[in-house]
Design a protein around this motif. Structure first.
Motif, mmCIF file in Angstrom:
data_model
loop_
_atom_site.group_PDB
_atom_site.id
_atom_site.type_symbol
_atom_site.label_atom_id
_atom_site.label_comp_id
_atom_site.label_asym_id
_atom_site.label_seq_id
_atom_site.Cartn_x
_atom_site.Cartn_y
_atom_site.Cartn_z
ATOM 1 N N ARG A 133 -74.631 13.414 126.968
ATOM 2 C CA ARG A 133 -75.836 14.247 126.906
ATOM 3 C C ARG A 133 -75.636 15.480 126.037
ATOM 4 O O ARG A 133 -76.566 15.935 125.372
ATOM 5 N N ARG A 134 -74.428 16.005 126.031
ATOM 6 C CA ARG A 134 -74.187 17.308 125.406
ATOM 7 C C ARG A 134 -73.554 17.220 124.026
ATOM 8 O O ARG A 134 -73.701 18.144 123.217
ATOM 9 N N ALA A 135 -72.828 16.157 123.755
ATOM 10 C CA ALA A 135 -72.152 16.025 122.470
ATOM 11 C C ALA A 135 -73.150 15.625 121.390
ATOM 12 O O ALA A 135 -74.287 15.240 121.681
ATOM 13 N N SER A 136 -72.728 15.720 120.142
ATOM 14 C CA SER A 136 -73.553 15.164 119.073
ATOM 15 C C SER A 136 -73.682 13.663 119.283
ATOM 16 O O SER A 136 -72.815 13.036 119.914
ATOM 17 N N TRP A 137 -74.750 13.085 118.759
ATOM 18 C CA TRP A 137 -74.950 11.665 119.018
ATOM 19 C C TRP A 137 -73.843 10.828 118.393
ATOM 20 O O TRP A 137 -73.451 9.798 118.949
ATOM 21 N N GLU A 138 -73.301 11.294 117.258
ATOM 22 C CA GLU A 138 -72.218 10.540 116.622
ATOM 23 C C GLU A 138 -70.971 10.518 117.507
ATOM 24 O O GLU A 138 -70.335 9.469 117.686
ATOM 25 N N GLU A 139 -70.630 11.670 118.067
ATOM 26 C CA GLU A 139 -69.458 11.736 118.927
ATOM 27 C C GLU A 139 -69.666 10.928 120.202
ATOM 28 O O GLU A 139 -68.772 10.199 120.641
ATOM 29 N N ALA A 140 -70.842 11.064 120.798
ATOM 30 C CA ALA A 140 -71.124 10.318 122.024
ATOM 31 C C ALA A 140 -71.119 8.813 121.768
ATOM 32 O O ALA A 140 -70.590 8.036 122.563
ATOM 33 N N ALA A 141 -71.711 8.415 120.657
ATOM 34 C CA ALA A 141 -71.749 6.984 120.334
ATOM 35 C C ALA A 141 -70.341 6.431 120.160
ATOM 36 O O ALA A 141 -70.004 5.363 120.684
ATOM 37 N N CYS A 142 -69.513 7.169 119.458
ATOM 38 C CA CYS A 142 -68.173 6.658 119.147
ATOM 39 C C CYS A 142 -67.223 6.771 120.327
ATOM 40 O O CYS A 142 -66.142 6.163 120.306
ATOM 41 N N SER A 143 -67.612 7.508 121.376
ATOM 42 C CA SER A 143 -66.790 7.516 122.588
ATOM 43 C C SER A 143 -66.765 6.134 123.234
ATOM 44 O O SER A 143 -65.882 5.838 124.049
ATOM 45 N N SER A 144 -67.719 5.295 122.865
ATOM 46 C CA SER A 144 -67.782 3.933 123.398
ATOM 47 C C SER A 144 -66.749 3.005 122.781
ATOM 48 O O SER A 144 -66.691 1.824 123.141
ATOM 49 N N LEU A 145 -65.939 3.514 121.871
ATOM 50 C CA LEU A 145 -65.037 2.635 121.135
ATOM 51 C C LEU A 145 -63.856 2.103 121.939
ATOM 52 O O LEU A 145 -63.013 1.398 121.390
ATOM 53 N N THR A 146 -63.800 2.409 123.230
ATOM 54 C CA THR A 146 -62.866 1.652 124.064
ATOM 55 C C THR A 146 -63.252 0.173 124.069
ATOM 56 O O THR A 146 -62.470 -0.679 124.492
ATOM 57 N N GLU A 147 -64.474 -0.121 123.575
ATOM 58 C CA GLU A 147 -64.891 -1.515 123.401
ATOM 59 C C GLU A 147 -63.971 -2.268 122.440
ATOM 60 O O GLU A 147 -63.956 -3.506 122.439
ATOM 61 N N LEU A 148 -63.227 -1.542 121.620
ATOM 62 C CA LEU A 148 -62.245 -2.191 120.751
ATOM 63 C C LEU A 148 -61.293 -3.066 121.560
ATOM 64 O O LEU A 148 -60.824 -4.101 121.082
ATOM 65 N N PHE A 149 -61.024 -2.644 122.788
ATOM 66 C CA PHE A 149 -60.016 -3.303 123.603
ATOM 67 C C PHE A 149 -60.630 -4.150 124.725
ATOM 68 O O PHE A 149 -59.907 -4.843 125.439
ATOM 69 N N ALA A 150 -61.962 -4.087 124.870
ATOM 70 C CA ALA A 150 -62.623 -4.716 126.010
ATOM 71 C C ALA A 150 -62.548 -6.239 126.038
ATOM 72 O O ALA A 150 -62.355 -6.818 127.110
ATOM 73 N N PRO A 151 -62.720 -6.948 124.908
ATOM 74 C CA PRO A 151 -62.661 -8.415 124.998
ATOM 75 C C PRO A 151 -61.372 -8.923 125.638
ATOM 76 O O PRO A 151 -61.384 -9.893 126.405
#
Length: 251
Positions: A133-151
């Motif tokens: 909610r508070r970060a820039s949208w780019e930073e918040a979006a890229c925080s999801s990159l733990t998906e790199l390891f999810a499969p």
């Protein structure tokens, strides 16, 4: 790792992927589940607590969209919400997780009530949503990159759980199967955003710290479950055997 000179996109991507060494697939709690060493209570506790994370993913993604001025990005990002909430009569990931809960012997009412959610899990997940909610949208979006390891983690459950836990009903595994393809698609988009936006040494250091923050959240959730279900030391265990912690969303 501290970046002193801006990395190429290839080198920065590798730095992001190297963070996988801290992914929660290596947490002792998850290793025990994978190896067939988890009790029924530990499996059920994990499913109940992780459900809180699942229900907050659409809230996190909605916060990112609310802060994002780019229509093209929003058109792509909204699919993540639909993946979890469902669309056009199709069931989404939250419904699939409810089915997982039933498959391990929990009722929908128990999951939806959030009465099993440990404070440590709630605090960690809420921190993630508030960051979005508070970060820039780019930073918040890229925080999801733990998906790199999810499969890898989803596949590990599909490979090991049916063998070790025959009491879990087959229909409970739909969520893990669906996320194999969804996570790979989301990674492609999120990684492209990260490599485009984080184009200086300072930004790249910031992104690595954000990714570590997300890894911290996932690891901390399992720490809380370890205390409650493995060490038998849930919150307030020295003063009561009752789950007296708060069970409603206050933020």
């Amino acid at each position: 790792m501290t970046i002193t000179t801006t990395l190429s996109k290839q080198a920065f991507e590798q730095a992001l992927r190297d963070k996988g060494a801290c992914y929660h697939i290596y947490h002792p709690y998850h290793i025990a589940m994978h190896n067939g060493q988890a009790t029924r209570e530990q499996i059920q506790g994990w499913v109940a607590n992780r459900f809180y994370y699942q229900t907050n993913i659409p809230l996190k993604d909605a916060a990112i969209m609310a802060n994002c001025p780019d229509p093209a990005t929003r058109r792509k990002w909204v699919q993540r919400i639909l993946d979890h909430d469902g669309a056009d009569g199709s069931e989404g990931g939250i419904e699939a997780w409810l089915q997982l809960g039933e498959a391990v012997g929990l009722s929908r009412e128990d999951l939806l009530s959030e009465k099993h959610v440990l404070p440590g899990v709630r605090f960690a997940v809420d921190a993630y949503v508030n960051f979005a909610r508070r970060a820039s949208w780019e930073e918040a979006a890229c925080s999801s990159l733990t998906e790199l390891f999810a499969p890898q983690i989803h596949q590990s459950r599909l490979d090991s759980w049916p063998q070790h836990y025959p009491w879990i009903k087959e229909e409970g595994y739909f969520y893990f199967r669906s996320r194999l393809s969804q996570a790979r698609r989301d990674v492609e988009h999120g990684l492209a955003l990260a490599l485009e936006h984080f184009d200086t040494a300072d930004k790249q250091n910031r992104m690595l710290e954000i990714l570590q923050f997300k890894l911290d959240i996932l690891w901390t959730m399992l720490d809380a479950m370890t205390m409650a279900y493995s060490l038998q030391r849930p919150p307030y265990h020295t003063v009561t055997d009752q789950p007296v912690w708060h069970t409603t969303r206050l933020v």
